[in-house]
Each structure stands twice: as C-alpha cells, then as structure tokens.
Design a protein around this motif. Structure first.
Motif, PDB file in Angstrom:
ATOM      1  N   VAL A 150      -7.401  17.167 105.421  1.00 10.14           N
ATOM      2  CA  VAL A 150      -8.294  16.831 104.327  1.00 10.14           C
ATOM      3  C   VAL A 150      -8.380  15.318 104.190  1.00 10.14           C
ATOM      4  O   VAL A 150      -7.523  14.587 104.679  1.00 10.14           O
ATOM      5  CB  VAL A 150      -7.823  17.460 102.991  1.00 10.14           C
ATOM      6  N   SER A 151      -9.419  14.843 103.508  1.00  8.64           N
ATOM      7  CA  SER A 151      -9.586  13.411 103.275  1.00  8.64           C
ATOM      8  C   SER A 151     -10.304  13.199 101.949  1.00  8.64           C
ATOM      9  O   SER A 151     -10.789  14.163 101.335  1.00  8.64           O
ATOM     10  CB  SER A 151     -10.382  12.754 104.414  1.00  8.64           C
ATOM     11  N   ASN A 152     -10.358  11.949 101.555  1.00 14.29           N
ATOM     12  CA  ASN A 152     -10.990  11.602 100.280  1.00 14.29           C
ATOM     13  C   ASN A 152     -11.908  10.403 100.501  1.00 14.29           C
ATOM     14  O   ASN A 152     -11.593   9.277 100.101  1.00 14.29           O
ATOM     15  CB  ASN A 152      -9.905  11.275  99.244  1.00 14.29           C
ATOM     16  N   PRO A 153     -13.080  10.593 101.182  1.00 11.85           N
ATOM     17  CA  PRO A 153     -13.976   9.471 101.485  1.00 11.85           C
ATOM     18  C   PRO A 153     -14.435   8.769 100.211  1.00 11.85           C
ATOM     19  O   PRO A 153     -14.736   9.419  99.201  1.00 11.85           O
ATOM     20  CB  PRO A 153     -15.160  10.145 102.205  1.00 11.85           C
ATOM     21  N   SER A 154     -14.516   7.446 100.277  1.00 14.63           N
ATOM     22  CA  SER A 154     -14.931   6.672  99.098  1.00 14.63           C
ATOM     23  C   SER A 154     -15.740   5.461  99.533  1.00 14.63           C
ATOM     24  O   SER A 154     -15.730   5.073 100.719  1.00 14.63           O
ATOM     25  CB  SER A 154     -13.710   6.233  98.287  1.00 14.63           C
ATOM     26  N   LYS A 155     -16.413   4.843  98.576  1.00 13.54           N
ATOM     27  CA  LYS A 155     -17.217   3.646  98.844  1.00 13.54           C
ATOM     28  C   LYS A 155     -17.324   2.864  97.540  1.00 13.54           C
ATOM     29  O   LYS A 155     -17.540   3.452  96.476  1.00 13.54           O
ATOM     30  CB  LYS A 155     -18.615   4.052  99.334  1.00 13.54           C
ATOM     31  N   THR A 156     -17.177   1.556  97.638  1.00 16.63           N
ATOM     32  CA  THR A 156     -17.334   0.692  96.460  1.00 16.63           C
ATOM     33  C   THR A 156     -18.739   0.100  96.470  1.00 16.63           C
ATOM     34  O   THR A 156     -19.154  -0.510  97.469  1.00 16.63           O
ATOM     35  CB  THR A 156     -16.282  -0.430  96.473  1.00 16.63           C
ATOM     36  N   VAL A 157     -19.461   0.331  95.392  1.00 15.17           N
ATOM     37  CA  VAL A 157     -20.874  -0.075  95.332  1.00 15.17           C
ATOM     38  C   VAL A 157     -21.120  -0.835  94.032  1.00 15.17           C
ATOM     39  O   VAL A 157     -20.388  -0.655  93.042  1.00 15.17           O
ATOM     40  CB  VAL A 157     -21.809   1.154  95.398  1.00 15.17           C
ATOM     41  N   PRO A 158     -22.155  -1.695  94.008  1.00 13.11           N
ATOM     42  CA  PRO A 158     -22.458  -2.446  92.776  1.00 13.11           C
ATOM     43  C   PRO A 158     -23.072  -1.541  91.707  1.00 13.11           C
ATOM     44  O   PRO A 158     -23.676  -0.516  92.007  1.00 13.11           O
ATOM     45  CB  PRO A 158     -23.462  -3.503  93.255  1.00 13.11           C
ATOM     46  N   VAL A 159     -22.896  -1.973  90.466  1.00 18.77           N
ATOM     47  CA  VAL A 159     -23.478  -1.257  89.326  1.00 18.77           C
ATOM     48  C   VAL A 159     -24.832  -1.878  88.987  1.00 18.77           C
ATOM     49  O   VAL A 159     -24.953  -3.105  88.870  1.00 18.77           O
ATOM     50  CB  VAL A 159     -22.544  -1.340  88.103  1.00 18.77           C
ATOM     51  N   GLU A 160     -25.840  -1.040  88.867  1.00 20.25           N
ATOM     52  CA  GLU A 160     -27.183  -1.495  88.502  1.00 20.25           C
ATOM     53  C   GLU A 160     -27.502  -1.008  87.092  1.00 20.25           C
ATOM     54  O   GLU A 160     -27.413   0.197  86.812  1.00 20.25           O
ATOM     55  CB  GLU A 160     -28.205  -0.937  89.492  1.00 20.25           C
ATOM     56  N   VAL A 161     -27.847  -1.947  86.203  1.00 19.44           N
ATOM     57  CA  VAL A 161     -28.140  -1.593  84.810  1.00 19.44           C
ATOM     58  C   VAL A 161     -29.604  -1.204  84.684  1.00 19.44           C
ATOM     59  O   VAL A 161     -30.498  -1.969  85.053  1.00 19.44           O
ATOM     60  CB  VAL A 161     -27.827  -2.773  83.863  1.00 19.44           C
ATOM     61  N   LYS A 162     -29.852   0.001  84.180  1.00 21.27           N
ATOM     62  CA  LYS A 162     -31.212   0.495  83.983  1.00 21.27           C
ATOM     63  C   LYS A 162     -31.596   0.374  82.502  1.00 21.27           C
ATOM     64  O   LYS A 162     -30.752   0.580  81.621  1.00 21.27           O
ATOM     65  CB  LYS A 162     -31.312   1.968  84.409  1.00 21.27           C
ATOM     66  N   THR A 163     -32.842   0.033  82.250  1.00 27.29           N
ATOM     67  CA  THR A 163     -33.315  -0.095  80.870  1.00 27.29           C
ATOM     68  C   THR A 163     -34.628   0.647  80.690  1.00 27.29           C
ATOM     69  O   THR A 163     -35.296   1.015  81.661  1.00 27.29           O
ATOM     70  CB  THR A 163     -33.527  -1.572  80.499  1.00 27.29           C
ATOM     71  N   LYS A 164     -34.983   0.844  79.435  1.00 25.92           N
ATOM     72  CA  LYS A 164     -36.289   1.387  79.083  1.00 25.92           C
ATOM     73  C   LYS A 164     -36.727   0.738  77.780  1.00 25.92           C
ATOM     74  O   LYS A 164     -35.909   0.213  77.010  1.00 25.92           O
ATOM     75  CB  LYS A 164     -36.238   2.905  78.935  1.00 25.92           C
ATOM     76  N   GLY A 165     -38.036   0.735  77.530  1.00 23.94           N
ATOM     77  CA  GLY A 165     -38.554   0.144  76.313  1.00 23.94           C
ATOM     78  C   GLY A 165     -38.539  -1.380  76.365  1.00 23.94           C
ATOM     79  O   GLY A 165     -38.158  -1.992  77.361  1.00 23.94           O
ATOM     80  N   GLN A 166     -39.008  -1.971  75.295  1.00 23.18           N
ATOM     81  CA  GLN A 166     -39.092  -3.422  75.194  1.00 23.18           C
ATOM     82  C   GLN A 166     -38.242  -3.901  74.019  1.00 23.18           C
ATOM     83  O   GLN A 166     -38.100  -3.209  73.006  1.00 23.18           O
ATOM     84  CB  GLN A 166     -40.553  -3.856  74.967  1.00 23.18           C
ATOM     85  N   ALA A 167     -37.677  -5.103  74.199  1.00 25.20           N
ATOM     86  CA  ALA A 167     -36.934  -5.699  73.089  1.00 25.20           C
ATOM     87  C   ALA A 167     -37.899  -5.976  71.935  1.00 25.20           C
ATOM     88  O   ALA A 167     -39.115  -6.115  72.130  1.00 25.20           O
ATOM     89  CB  ALA A 167     -36.263  -6.982  73.551  1.00 25.20           C
ATOM     90  N   PRO A 168     -37.407  -6.048  70.710  1.00 24.42           N
ATOM     91  CA  PRO A 168     -38.287  -6.314  69.556  1.00 24.42           C
ATOM     92  C   PRO A 168     -39.057  -7.618  69.729  1.00 24.42           C
ATOM     93  O   PRO A 168     -38.713  -8.471  70.548  1.00 24.42           O
ATOM     94  CB  PRO A 168     -37.288  -6.402  68.385  1.00 24.42           C
ATOM     95  N   ASP A 169     -40.117  -7.765  68.927  1.00 28.17           N
ATOM     96  CA  ASP A 169     -40.971  -8.966  69.005  1.00 28.17           C
ATOM     97  C   ASP A 169     -40.133 -10.227  68.860  1.00 28.17           C
ATOM     98  O   ASP A 169     -39.134 -10.274  68.143  1.00 28.17           O
ATOM     99  CB  ASP A 169     -42.038  -8.927  67.910  1.00 28.17           C
ATOM    100  N   ASP A 170     -40.627 -11.250  69.515  1.00 32.55           N
ATOM    101  CA  ASP A 170     -40.067 -12.602  69.424  1.00 32.55           C
ATOM    102  C   ASP A 170     -38.738 -12.778  70.161  1.00 32.55           C
ATOM    103  O   ASP A 170     -38.220 -13.888  70.207  1.00 32.55           O
ATOM    104  CB  ASP A 170     -39.869 -13.035  67.956  1.00 32.55           C
ATOM    105  N   VAL A 171     -38.171 -11.703  70.681  1.00 36.55           N
ATOM    106  CA  VAL A 171     -36.951 -11.879  71.463  1.00 36.55           C
ATOM    107  C   VAL A 171     -37.108 -11.171  72.799  1.00 36.55           C
ATOM    108  O   VAL A 171     -37.865 -10.201  72.923  1.00 36.55           O
ATOM    109  CB  VAL A 171     -35.700 -11.329  70.735  1.00 36.55           C
TER     110      VAL A 171
END
Length: 427
Positions: free
Chosen positions: A228-249
């Motif tokens: 048996v084995s335990n394959p693994s991989k280290t990968v970067p984290v990508e931040v996902k967003t939705k919507g828009q920040a409030p006005d003026d910011v």
C-alpha cells in the motif's frame, strides 16, 4: 346332520364367518407393514437416537459422489449398558457402499458398523439417492480480492499484491469445473496503513454469477501480501471570490494564511491538479479589513488534505480608477477556412477603464488586459460581435466599446483578392 349341512342358511353363516376371519387377517398384516421401521421394544431395552456420520466407500481417486448426507439419524435399541457404551465411545458410523456401481444416479441402502451385536439399529432414512461422476481436476490461478477497501486509513491505496502459491488444484466433476469463473483469496483492508505481509487467506471459488462453488481446493489457503502507499502532492491555495466589494472600496489583497496544502489522492489524480481552491468568498459582505476562514474545495478522488480550511486575510482600499489605452482586440478560435477583418475599431484596439484598489491598478498596462472576440461560431459576411475583456482579479474593467464590427470571408477568396491587388499595384 346332512340336512343341516345342506341348509342354505348354514352355508351363509359359514361364509360370513370365513369373511370376518379373512378381514381380520388382512387388517393384522396391514398393521404390521405400517409399523415397519419401528423398534420392537421390550420392557428391559433402552433406546437412544444419535446422529451418525455417513461414510462413502468408493474409489475416490476416480469418482465424485453427490447426494450423501453428512449425518443420518441412527436409533440404537438394546441393553442399557450397550447403548450407553455406544454413545460414549461414538464409534458408530453409517456408510454407503458404492464400489460395485457405475457412474450415474442410484438408490442405495445405508449400512452401519462399529455397533455392538447386542444392539438393534434403525436408521432414518434407510436408503438415499446418490449420483456418481468421474472425478476431474484442474489448476487455477488465484487472484487477490479486497474487502472494505474504502475503509483503509485516510489517504492510503493499494499499489500491488502477491499471492503464494499462485495456483491451486481444484478437484470436482468436470461439469462443476467448467462452471468455475474465478478463484480468489480475499483480504480485509479495514484501517490498513501499512503493507500486509504473508497473511493467510482461504481460497474461494465462484461461478460466473458470483455464486460460491463447493469444490475440493488444494491447498485450501494461500498467503497474500499487499503493498500500500499514500500518494500526496503539495499545491498552492487559490482564493476564489464572488460578488463585488461595497461602493468606494476595492479589494487590495486576498492572502491565504497557508500558501500551500498537501493533498492525498491516487497518483493519476494528483498529476492533473495544480492548485486547490477555497470556497467562494462573498466580497459584498466584506466592509473592512478582516480574516475569513474558507473551506478548501477538494476535487473528485482527492481522499484528504493536510488542511480542510484556511484563513484568508482581506485588505480593502478606497477605489481608484484609470484608463488603459490601446488594448489590442484579438479574434480567437476562428476556423482555418475563414479570415476576419475588424472594421470597428479600425485600429483593432480599445481603451479599458479599470477601477479597484490603488495598489492593484497602479502599474497596470495593456499587457495585463485582454480583449477578445470568440470566432468559433462566425460565418461569412459583416456582423457585430461581443468583445470580452479580462484582467487581474478584483479589478473592475469597463471597455470603451462592448461590441465590434467584423467582416468574415473565406480564406480562399481573401487570398484571391490579395493576389489581384498585388497584380494591379504591379501594373
């Protein structure tokens, strides 16, 4: 006297007497037959019933017998001391003698042995139907099967397995051997987190429908090893967003506390993964700099990850705006047999207004923004098409025009026109 004997009434009476006697005789015989198999018990006899194993007397190197029960009921009747001794010693045995019979189906009587001559023995059933077939044998490869593979320790998978010996000999009738579809030795993988070395496992034989077959297997068990084995991989984290920040910011930065995570999955799955995304963070609900915990979205077949969620630091800034000039418009996925010319914008460029955090938009150039037209569905002729613009995340983009005018013609015609123009210029 002669007169009395010759009387009709005398004859009738005599006939009646004989009829009654005959009826009584027949009834008595019938009663005797009905009680056949029952044990004539005297007041001094003791009776006990045991289950006696049934042996088969036949040349078992050549024949296979079916229809013989494992046990039959054996009633022992006789002196109490003999009955008790028989029960304690357990030497009694029933058997069928098939040595003089040919292959086929036969009804045979059950015999017994190793019972004191002082005892009467009555067996139930007294005879059985058996089938004799010629014996056949064949070698089969043993395959390793797994149970509870989904309950292995987190992240582990089976890489390979071996079995020793690799083949077994199966003895039965040719008819049964022809039904064999698989021969397997199963190993339970519950909570397995290391190699299995030489674990003994029984050999099971199945037909094509998955029914287990009752056959003689030699050896009955094999030794199975599983890697048996335990394959693994280290990968970067990508931040996902939705919507828009409030006005003026606007969002100046989205920074995950952990830039990378380790995921566990089959190697072929890991090979196709370059990053792990967070769940979408709703920017419309972010009104100030803050830290939000976001769950990681694991792709299919990823069994586990070093972290189930990450903290994301969100920084906001006042919204600034600027215009990026001369962003080139390109046509993508145009079929090879077509050519297209932009008539509006004539210079095949547009301006794009960008708005967002000052730190994010300063330094942006036309190289950071793309303006494209989807050419995959275009047909010959002049037409108006959508311009799609894209750029850095969390930057709002507004093109100077949303649509373009484009003329599409076949590549062959376009080449002819170019040749004609070249000839005219030459003249």
């Amino acid at each position: 006297m002669d007169k009395w004997l010759k009387s009709p009434w005398t004859l009738r009476v005599v006939s009646l007497v004989f009829a009654v006697l005959l009826y009584a005789y027949v009834s008595a015989e019938s009663d005797v037959d009905n009680r056949a198999g029952e044990v004539p018990i005297t007041s001094s006899d003791e009776t006990n019933t045991v289950d006696a194993p049934v042996g088969i007397r036949i040349d078992d190197s050549k024949y296979v017998v079916s229809g013989v029960p494992e046990y039959v009921s054996m009633q022992l009747v006789g002196p109490a001391s003999d009955v008790t001794a028989a029960i304690q010693q357990k030497n009694y045995e029933a058997y069928v003698d098939l040595r003089d019979l040919d292959t086929g189906t036969h009804t045979v009587k059950l015999h017994y042995e190793n019972v004191s001559d002082n005892l009467q023995v009555y067996m139930q059933p007294a005879s059985i139907e058996v089938t004799i077939q010629e014996k056949a044998s064949q070698q089969f490869n043993v395959n390793v099967g797994y149970t509870n593979e989904d309950q292995m320790a987190a992240g582990f998978q089976v890489d390979s397995s071996t079995v020793e010996p690799q083949t077994v000999s199966i003895v039965s009738t040719q008819e049964v051997i022809d039904q064999i579809a698989s021969v397997r030795a199963y190993v339970d993988l519950t909570e397995i987190d290391a190699d299995i070395n030489s674990r003994e496992a029984p050999v099971k034989v199945y037909d094509a429908q998955g029914n287990e077959l009752s056959v003689n297997v030699q050896p009955e068990t094999v030794e199975v090893s599983v890697q048996v084995s335990n394959p693994s991989k280290t990968v970067p984290v990508e931040v996902k967003t939705k919507g828009q920040a409030p006005d003026d910011v606007s969002v100046a930065s989205l920074t995950p506390e952990k830039q990378e995570v380790t995921i566990y999955a089959p190697q072929d799955t890991l090979d196709g993964i370059d990053s792990i995304s967070t769940e979408e963070i709703d920017l419309s609900k972010v009104t100030e700099n803050q830290t939000i915990d976001a769950d990681l979205q694991l792709p299919d077949n990823v069994r586990s990850a070093s972290d189930e969620q990450v903290s994301v630091d969100i920084e906001l800034e006042e919204t600034s705006e600027t215009t990026i000039e001369n962003v080139p418009v390109t046509i993508e996925d145009l079929p090879d047999d077509l050519e297209a010319t932009l008539t509006d914008p004539q210079n095949e460029q547009i301006d794009v207004t960008v708005s967002g955090a000052q730190s994010e938009i300063e330094g942006l150039s036309a190289d950071d923004i793309t303006a494209t037209i989807d050419g995959s569905g275009l047909e010959e002729g002049e037409q108006t098409v959508q311009i799609d613009v894209s750029g850095p995340q969390n930057i709002e983009l507004t093109p100077s025009q949303d649509e373009a005018t484009i003329t599409v013609q076949s590549a062959e015609n376009a080449t002819s026109e170019e040749d004609t123009n070249t000839d005219t210029q030459t003249q």
